[in-house]
Design an enzyme around this catalytic site. Structure first.
Site, mmCIF file in Angstrom:
data_model
loop_
_atom_site.group_PDB
_atom_site.id
_atom_site.type_symbol
_atom_site.label_atom_id
_atom_site.label_comp_id
_atom_site.label_asym_id
_atom_site.label_seq_id
_atom_site.Cartn_x
_atom_site.Cartn_y
_atom_site.Cartn_z
ATOM 1 N N GLY A 116 6.393 -8.209 -29.127
ATOM 2 C CA GLY A 116 5.735 -10.043 -29.017
ATOM 3 C C GLY A 116 6.079 -10.752 -29.737
ATOM 4 N N TYR A 175 -7.847 -15.780 -18.714
ATOM 5 C CA TYR A 175 -8.062 -15.442 -19.950
ATOM 6 C C TYR A 175 -8.960 -15.421 -21.056
ATOM 7 C CZ TYR A 175 -5.106 -15.393 -24.925
ATOM 8 O OH TYR A 175 -4.674 -15.567 -25.728
ATOM 9 N N TYR A 204 -17.667 -0.119 -28.070
ATOM 10 C CA TYR A 204 -17.759 0.778 -28.942
ATOM 11 C C TYR A 204 -17.816 1.477 -30.221
ATOM 12 C CZ TYR A 204 -14.314 2.841 -25.200
ATOM 13 O OH TYR A 204 -14.266 3.844 -24.200
HETATM 14 P P1 NAD Z 1 3.356 -12.415 -26.946
HETATM 15 O O1 NAD Z 1 3.528 -12.965 -25.414
HETATM 16 O O2 NAD Z 1 4.797 -12.977 -27.720
HETATM 17 O O3 NAD Z 1 3.175 -11.026 -27.306
HETATM 18 C C1 NAD Z 1 2.560 -10.138 -26.448
HETATM 19 C C2 NAD Z 1 3.059 -9.092 -26.103
HETATM 20 O O4 NAD Z 1 2.153 -7.738 -25.436
HETATM 21 C C3 NAD Z 1 4.347 -8.398 -25.979
HETATM 22 O O5 NAD Z 1 5.257 -8.517 -26.306
HETATM 23 C C4 NAD Z 1 3.736 -8.631 -24.171
HETATM 24 O O6 NAD Z 1 5.162 -8.058 -23.646
HETATM 25 C C5 NAD Z 1 2.806 -7.385 -24.231
HETATM 26 N N1 NAD Z 1 2.268 -6.968 -23.133
HETATM 27 C C6 NAD Z 1 1.534 -7.594 -22.502
HETATM 28 N N2 NAD Z 1 0.453 -7.172 -21.361
HETATM 29 C C7 NAD Z 1 0.618 -5.286 -21.908
HETATM 30 C C8 NAD Z 1 0.728 -4.554 -21.603
HETATM 31 N N3 NAD Z 1 -0.120 -4.348 -20.289
HETATM 32 N N4 NAD Z 1 1.071 -3.450 -22.129
HETATM 33 C C9 NAD Z 1 1.640 -3.642 -22.703
HETATM 34 N N5 NAD Z 1 2.635 -3.999 -23.538
HETATM 35 C C10 NAD Z 1 1.556 -5.884 -22.846
HETATM 36 O O7 NAD Z 1 2.315 -12.999 -27.340
HETATM 37 P P2 NAD Z 1 1.713 -13.660 -28.715
HETATM 38 O O8 NAD Z 1 1.521 -15.404 -29.101
HETATM 39 O O9 NAD Z 1 2.562 -12.903 -29.980
HETATM 40 O O10 NAD Z 1 0.198 -13.089 -28.955
HETATM 41 C C11 NAD Z 1 -0.320 -11.561 -29.269
HETATM 42 C C12 NAD Z 1 -1.426 -11.556 -29.046
HETATM 43 O O11 NAD Z 1 -2.474 -12.357 -30.082
HETATM 44 C C13 NAD Z 1 -2.226 -11.943 -27.474
HETATM 45 O O12 NAD Z 1 -3.221 -10.847 -27.453
HETATM 46 C C14 NAD Z 1 -3.103 -12.871 -27.568
HETATM 47 O O13 NAD Z 1 -4.513 -13.439 -26.712
HETATM 48 C C15 NAD Z 1 -3.583 -13.552 -29.232
HETATM 49 N N6 NAD Z 1 -3.472 -14.854 -29.393
HETATM 50 C C16 NAD Z 1 -2.298 -15.302 -29.969
HETATM 51 C C17 NAD Z 1 -2.076 -16.823 -30.121
HETATM 52 C C18 NAD Z 1 -1.023 -17.215 -30.583
HETATM 53 O O14 NAD Z 1 -1.370 -19.116 -31.011
HETATM 54 N N7 NAD Z 1 -0.008 -16.652 -30.450
HETATM 55 C C19 NAD Z 1 -3.962 -17.286 -29.899
HETATM 56 C C20 NAD Z 1 -4.709 -16.379 -29.941
HETATM 57 C C21 NAD Z 1 -5.040 -15.327 -29.136
#
Ligand code: NAD
Ligand code: UDP
Length: 330
Positions: free
Chosen positions: A12, A152, A166
Site C-alpha cells: 500500500g 472503519y 494481547y
Molecule cells: P492503502 O490502501 O494504500 O494500504 C493498505 C494496504 O493493505 C493495501 O496494499 C491493501 O491491499 C492491503 N490490505 C488491505 N486489506 C488487506 C487484507 N485483508 N489482507 C492483506 N492486505 C490487505 O492505505 P494507506 O493509506 O497506506 O494506509 C495504511 C494503514 O494506515 C491502514 O491500516 C490505514 O487504516 C492506516 N491509516 C492511514 C491513514 C492515511 O492518511 N494514509 C490515516 C490513518 C490510518
C-alpha cells in the site's frame, strides 16, 4: 543478525514507504498484501534490495500460510493492512471490519508465536467527530458505530482493544499508532481522499469536489515523516497509543485554493453533500510522540505538496484515463 520484519499491507501507500525505510536500515522484510487497494508498482523500487525483500500475496483475514512461519523467527510485525479511504466504506464495509478484527487477530497470534513486537496502524478515526480539539491520546472519542464511517472507526477501535488485550493477557509487546491524514507519492490518484482527488481534478482541469461547506479541517503529514514515526514507535517501549501526524491544520477550502495555486489551474469548485459523520475539526496533539519517541514531522506542507504534485503529474501522464473517486459516485 539483521532484524526481520513482516509488514502486512506492505504494497500500500504507507506500507511501501515503511518497507523501504526498514530495508534501508538493514532489515530483512516480508510484505503480505492481498492487493485490494495496494499496487505492484509501489514495490518496484525495492528490487534493489534483492533477497532481503519478499512479497507474499495473502489476505490476512485468512489463516496465515505456514510458509510464512517457516521464514521466521521475526522481531517485528507491522499491521498496516486495511482499506483506508472513505470511498471504500461504502463498497467493502464488511471486509474492512474483518480485516481490522479477524485479520489483526491473525497478526497478533503470529507475533505471539514468534515473540515479536506487533504494531497496529490505528487511525485518528478512533476519535470520531471529536468534541475535544486538538485530540490527545486520553480522549476516548465520539464515534457513531452505525454511520457511514462506523465500519472503519469501529474496526480500528476493536483492533486497539484487541492489541491491548494481547498485551494484558499474553504480554505480547504491542504498539498502537493513531495515524492522522497522511499524503504523498504512491497514493493512488483515484483513491478518493482529498489530496489525490484535488490534484487529479485540478490537473485534469475539472472542478474540485468540496463536500459540505468546506470549513471542516484536517492536518496533513508527509508519508516519509509517518514511516519514520512508525519505525521509532516500534523501537520504543511505549505500549500506549501514540498520535502520529502533522499538526499543520487546514480547511478543505484552504486545501482547494492551495492545490489550484500549485497546479496553476484556476478550476471552479463543485459543492457536494457532506458525507455522514464527516469530522469537523481534526488536529493531533503530538506531545506524547515527542516525549516518548523524540519524533516530530520534518516536511512542511508546501514541500510535501510540491513533491506530491510531481508524482500526481507523472501518474496522470502514465494513465490519462484515471479519474478522481467521489463519494456517492462509486
Ligand atoms: P492503502 O490502501 O494504500 O494500504 C493498505 C494496504 O493493505 C493495501 O496494499 C491493501 O491491499 C492491503 N490490505 C488491505 N486489506 C488487506 C487484507 N485483508 N489482507 C492483506 N492486505 C490487505 O492505505 P494507506 O493509506 O497506506 O494506509 C495504511 C494503514 O494506515 C491502514 O491500516 C490505514 O487504516 C492506516 N491509516 C492511514 C491513514 C492515511 O492518511 N494514509 C490515516 C490513518 C490510518
Ligand atoms: N473531501 C472533500 N472532497 C473530496 C475528498 C474529501 O471535500 O473530494 C473532504 C472530506 O469531506 C473530509 C476531508 O476532505 O472532510 C478529508 O477527507 P479524506 O477522505 O482525505 O480523509 P478523512 O475524511 O478520512 O480524514
Amino acid at each position: 543478525m539483521p532484524k526481520r520484519a513482516v509488514v502486512a499491507g506492505g504494497a500500500g501507500f504507507v506500507g511501501s514507504h515503511l518497507c523501504e525505510l526498514l530495508l534501508d536500515q538493514g532489515y530483512d522484510v516480508i510484505a503480505i498484501d492481498c492487493f485490494v487497494t495496494g499496487r505492484e508498482e509501489n514495490l518496484k523500487g525495492l528490487a534493489r534490495f534483492g533477497s532481503k525483500f519478499k512479497l507474499i500475496r495473502h489476505d490476512i483475514t485468512q489463516p496465515l500460510p505456514p510458509s510464512l512461519d517457516a521464514e521466521g523467527p521475526f522481531d517485528e510485525v507491522y499491521n498496516l493492512a486495511s482499506p483506508a479511504s472513505p470511498v471504500d466504506f461504502d463498497t467493502m464495509p464488511i471486509f474492512i471490519m474483518r480485516t481490522g478484527s479477524e485479520g489483526h487477530r491473525n497478526m497478533l497470534e503470529f507475533g505471539r508465536r514468534h515473540g515479536a513486537r506487533v504494531l497496529f496502524a490505528s487511525s485518528s478515526e478512533v476519535y470520531g467527530d471529536a468534541e475535544k480539539h486538538p485530540q490527545d491520546e486520553s480522549y476516548s472519542g465520539n464515534v457513531n458505530p452505525i454511520g457511514h464511517r462506523g465500519c472503519y472507526d469501529e474496526a480500528k477501535r476493536y483492533g486497539e482493544a484487541l492489541s491491548q488485550s494481547y498485551w494484558r493477557e499474553f504480554k505480547v509487546p504491542i504498539r498502537i499508532a493513531r495515524i492522522f491524514n497522511t499524503y504523498g507519492p504512491r497514493m493512488r490518484p483515484d483513491d478518493g481522499r482529498i489530496i489525490p482527488n484535488f490534484f487529479t481534478q485540478a490537473l485534469k482541469k475539472q472542478p474540485l469536489t468540496v463536500y459540505g461547506d468546506g470549513t471542516q479541517t484536517r492536518s496533513f503529514c508527509f508519508v516519509t515523516d509517518l514511516a519514520r514515526g512508525l519505525y521509532l514507535l516500534m523501537r520504543s517501549q511505549e505500549t500506549r497509543p501514540v498520535n502520529l501526524g502533522n499538526p499543520t491544520e487546514r480547511s478543505v477550502l484552504e486545501m482547494a485554493e492551495t492545490i489550484k495555486r500549485l497546479t496553476g489551474n484556476a478550476v471552479p469548485l463543485k459543492r457536494l453533500p457532506l458525507p455522514e459523520n464527516d469530522p469537523k475539526l481534526r488536529r493531533p496533539d503530538t506531545t506524547r510522540a515527542w516525549e516518548t519517541l523524540a519524533w516530530k514531522p520534518e516536511i512542511d506542507l508546501d514541500t510535501g505538496l510540491a513533491l506530491s504534485l510531481d508524482y500526481f503529474k507523472s501518474e496522470l501522464a502514465r494513465d490519462p484515463s484515471i479519474e478522481a473517486s467521489v463519494i456517492g459516485k462509486t
